[in-house]
Design a protein around this motif. Structure first.
Motif, PDB file in Angstrom:
ATOM      1  N   UNK A  36      -3.662  -6.690  -0.227  1.00 20.66           N
ATOM      2  CA  UNK A  36      -2.297  -6.482   0.272  1.00 20.66           C
ATOM      3  C   UNK A  36      -2.186  -5.107   0.918  1.00 20.66           C
ATOM      4  N   UNK A  37      -2.776  -4.129   0.256  1.00 18.09           N
ATOM      5  CA  UNK A  37      -2.702  -2.757   0.754  1.00 18.09           C
ATOM      6  C   UNK A  37      -3.395  -2.639   2.114  1.00 18.09           C
ATOM      7  N   UNK A  38      -4.606  -3.196   2.196  1.00 21.12           N
ATOM      8  CA  UNK A  38      -5.394  -3.077   3.426  1.00 21.12           C
ATOM      9  C   UNK A  38      -4.664  -3.697   4.612  1.00 21.12           C
ATOM     10  N   UNK A  39      -4.187  -4.930   4.445  1.00 19.64           N
ATOM     11  CA  UNK A  39      -3.575  -5.598   5.594  1.00 19.64           C
ATOM     12  C   UNK A  39      -2.250  -4.973   5.998  1.00 19.64           C
ATOM     13  N   UNK A  40      -1.505  -4.475   5.016  1.00 17.96           N
ATOM     14  CA  UNK A  40      -0.246  -3.847   5.399  1.00 17.96           C
ATOM     15  C   UNK A  40      -0.465  -2.503   6.075  1.00 17.96           C
ATOM     16  N   UNK A  41      -1.490  -1.794   5.630  1.00 17.55           N
ATOM     17  CA  UNK A  41      -1.806  -0.536   6.317  1.00 17.55           C
ATOM     18  C   UNK A  41      -2.248  -0.831   7.745  1.00 17.55           C
ATOM     19  N   UNK A  42      -3.071  -1.878   7.893  1.00 16.67           N
ATOM     20  CA  UNK A  42      -3.509  -2.279   9.230  1.00 16.67           C
ATOM     21  C   UNK A  42      -2.299  -2.618  10.112  1.00 16.67           C
ATOM     22  N   UNK A  43      -1.377  -3.361   9.544  1.00 14.67           N
ATOM     23  CA  UNK A  43      -0.189  -3.764  10.302  1.00 14.67           C
ATOM     24  C   UNK A  43       0.634  -2.541  10.687  1.00 14.67           C
ATOM     25  N   UNK A  57       0.174 -11.459  -3.986  1.00 16.99           N
ATOM     26  CA  UNK A  57      -0.592 -12.180  -2.965  1.00 16.99           C
ATOM     27  C   UNK A  57       0.217 -12.328  -1.679  1.00 16.99           C
ATOM     28  N   UNK A  58       1.504 -12.652  -1.823  1.00 16.03           N
ATOM     29  CA  UNK A  58       2.364 -12.837  -0.644  1.00 16.03           C
ATOM     30  C   UNK A  58       2.449 -11.575   0.201  1.00 16.03           C
ATOM     31  N   UNK A  59       2.505 -10.429  -0.465  1.00 16.01           N
ATOM     32  CA  UNK A  59       2.565  -9.183   0.299  1.00 16.01           C
ATOM     33  C   UNK A  59       1.343  -9.085   1.200  1.00 16.01           C
ATOM     34  N   UNK A  60       0.182  -9.476   0.660  1.00 17.36           N
ATOM     35  CA  UNK A  60      -1.043  -9.446   1.450  1.00 17.36           C
ATOM     36  C   UNK A  60      -1.007 -10.430   2.601  1.00 17.36           C
ATOM     37  N   UNK A  61      -0.583 -11.645   2.309  1.00 15.47           N
ATOM     38  CA  UNK A  61      -0.550 -12.683   3.343  1.00 15.47           C
ATOM     39  C   UNK A  61       0.433 -12.295   4.446  1.00 15.47           C
TER      40      UNK A  61
END
Lengths: 247, 373
Positions: free
Chosen positions: B357-364, B268-272
């Motif tokens: 987590x995957x989606x937001x990190x890819x976005x970032x 969860x933290x990875x996503x946040x």
């Protein structure tokens, strides 16, 4: 002089309708100290950011250390150092920690980084303040440390954007001593400045007006060409024609 | 790898020198967990009720008495007309109006059918909803009491009883800290992760150090990992502190495995953190980053099911909640704490959190550019 390290051919950068850099062409040879002059808002910083791979050019070509600024910006970054107008060391790190960090990200090993750090500390006479936080140091020192950090990996070129703003003539003199030393080691220096005495220290200069290069050459030659005693006079006669006014 | 280690060394030095971050990590869990579970108590007592008895029979008086003797209700008036009672509600004196119609007793005895009217001042929705359901429960009890007191002949024609099954969503006897603490832990991790990481990168933008980084050969992934790893560890530290506070202050400890808590927290933290990174790439100043994070936090918290159960939200809000990552994490932490849920029970949530987590990190990754165009 050796082969050119910085090349620009009709390099142009537009922001919407505004042409910040208007088809500039120049060549800077290895080991040269090149003064990049211009009034505020003339487009110096924009051009420099393109050379450093921080900004995409709109058209034209630029290459630094043999790499294309359009297509290979990340390759350029291994070969250059950059000292921005905005003071950019980590103010909450000590002098040593800053040097070590930047040495590290440029790929120096722990041992090399350590050696380089003590070398710089000795060279700058910072033995007593090496463990002080950068935020507590006077501006002149910060600038010299920034320069040392920008050249920590012995780059082919170092880009200095108004490196001596806001300090007294003695500190500026010390800073230029460092520039000369770097040039002697073969580092090409590309520097912008507003101090005309500093312009006289350069091997060659260019003067930018409204995004274009209005004059380029050795300081003495330019004075002769414009039949004036100093670079300051050359600068004023060119900059007065500018239609653009900076901040 | 070597470069990443240098970056991490720098990040940790900066974090440990930043007293605000450290205070936040230690004080936030303490404050949130000590204050909110005690303050956010849904139990509603002393609901002001006005009873309009138009029947004046012994049955209606018994009902009135029953309502009045409950600790949940306080009869503030027995006006003679519904209009008068409504006036009391308008003035804010009565929360609920119970109207007993004329012929209440007679209808009940002859046909066994009658009706009562409950009207609630729904300005305070929680009070209105709870008050109404308490009152309903009370009427039902009263009805049951009447039946058991009736003769067997009456019983035979009593007809089918409508059994209303109520879910204990608002059970007044629920142990609130037990319910709130795990949810708060989940929110805590969200805040530490999203806020700290967003502010940290924007700080570098403001100081101009990011430009110095962008002009070095540091790869994007190295920069992002350099930011993710320290705050990931800090997030895990803060949930650990939070769990200890819950243990000391409320004697609460997960019924399930700690490993499950940490596994989900880690994902969860990875996503946040990804959200934090993404926000930081979109903003230029700490004010902007704070405001945007705040906006996200409001949605995160209000639609997380922390305060209001997602099941009782309107459909459209439930749809949004389905895309709200904290809602899964709140559910997971509560499940592990209260029911002792195991990882395999929670696999769907794990998949969703992983996807998020995957989606937001890819976005970032995509929106962080070393070079501006």
């Amino acid at each position: 002089m050796s082969e050119p390290v910085i090349v620009a051919e009709n390099l142009t950068r537009r922001f919407g309708d505004f042409t910040a850099v208007d088809a500039i062409s120049l060549e800077v040879s290895g080991g040269e100290i090149f003064g990049f002059l211009g009034a505020n808002g003339a487009g110096k910083t924009t051009a420099m950011r393109i050379f450093c791979g921080l900004l995409e050019p709109s058209s034209g070509r630029a290459s630094v250390a043999g790499f294309d600024a359009m297509t290979e910006p990340e390759k350029i970054k291994n070969e250059i150092g950059y000292m921005s107008q905005k003071f950019s060391l980590y103010s909450k790190l000590t002098v040593k920690e800053n040097i070590r960090f930047f040495a590290g990200v440029y790929g120096l090993s722990r041992k090399q980084a350590k050696e380089k750090t003590s070398e710089i500390v000795d060279q700058l006479g910072l033995a007593n303040t090496a463990d002080a936080l950068v935020t507590d140091l006077p501006l002149g020192w910060k600038q010299r440390i920034s320069f040392a950090v920008a050249t920590v990996h012995e780059p082919k070129v170092v880009f200095l954007d108004e490196p001596t703003g806001g300090v007294d003539p003695i500190v500026r003199r010390q800073f230029w001593d460092m520039i000369y030393e770097a040039a002697e080691r073969g580092i090409t220096v590309f520097v912008t400045t507003h101090y005309m005495d500093e312009a006289e220290y350069c091997d060659r200069i260019s003067i930018m007006v409204d995004g274009a290069i209005a004059a380029m050459g050795k300081p003495a030659d330019l004075c002769k060409q414009y039949a004036v005693p100093t670079i300051e006079d050359v600068f004023i006669s060119l900059a007065r024609k500018a239609t653009r006014h900076g901040d | 790898m070597q470069v990443l280690l240098y970056i991490l060394q720098k990040e940790f030095l900066l974090i440990f020198r930043d007293k605000t971050i450290l205070r936040l990590i230690f004080i936030m869990p303490l404050m949130q967990l000590l204050v909110i579970p005690l303050a956010a108590d849904y139990e509603v007592k002393h609901i002001a009720i006005a009873v309009v008895d138009l029947d004046h029979s012994s049955t209606s008086q018994r009902l009135t008495h029953k309502v009045g003797s409950s600790s949940y209700f306080q009869i503030i008036a027995t006006p003679h007309s519904y209009a008068e009672a409504t006036k009391l509600a308008e003035e804010g004196k009565a929360d609920i109006v119970l109207t007993i119609p004329p012929d209440f007793e007679r209808d009940l005895e002859t046909t066994g059918l009658t009706s009562l009217q409950l009207a609630a001042d729904a300005v305070d929705g929680v009070r209105a909803g709870l008050g109404t359901s308490y009152a309903l429960a009370m009427v039902r009890q009263f009805q049951a009491g009447m039946r058991s007191g009736a003769t067997s002949a009456d019983m035979s024609r009593a007809g089918p009883t409508i059994e209303v099954v109520s879910a204990n969503l608002y059970n007044p006897h629920i142990d609130y800290p037990k319910f709130m603490v795990p949810g708060l832990l989940a929110i805590l991790v969200t805040m530490v992760g999203a806020f700290l990481s967003a502010l940290n990168i924007v700080q570098e933008k403001e100081a101009g150090t990011i430009e110095q980084i962008n002009v070095t050969p540091i790869a994007k992934y190295q920069f992002i990992l350099g930011k993710l790893i320290p705050f990931w560890l800090l997030g895990l530290l803060s949930i650990t502190i939070g769990m200890l506070v819950g243990r000391v202050a409320f004697d609460l400890w997960p019924a399930g495995s700690l490993l499950t808590i940490y596994l989900f927290s880690a994902v969860y933290l990875i996503g946040v953190l990804g959200i934090g990174l993404f926000i930081s790439t979109l903003t230029e100043s700490q004010q902007q980053a704070t405001l945007i994070s705040f906006f996200f936090m409001m949605i995160f918290v209000l639609l997380s099911g922390l305060y209001t159960p997602i099941e009782s939200m309107p459909n459209w809000a439930q749809t949004i909640a389905a895309f709200n990552p904290p809602s899964y994490f709140v559910e997971v932490v509560r499940g592990v704490y209260i029911k002792g849920s195991e990882t395999r029970d929670l696999l769907p949530a794990l998949l969703r959190l992983g996807g998020f987590a995957l989606v937001f990190n890819l976005l970032a990754m995509w929106s962080y550019k070393k070079r501006s165009s």
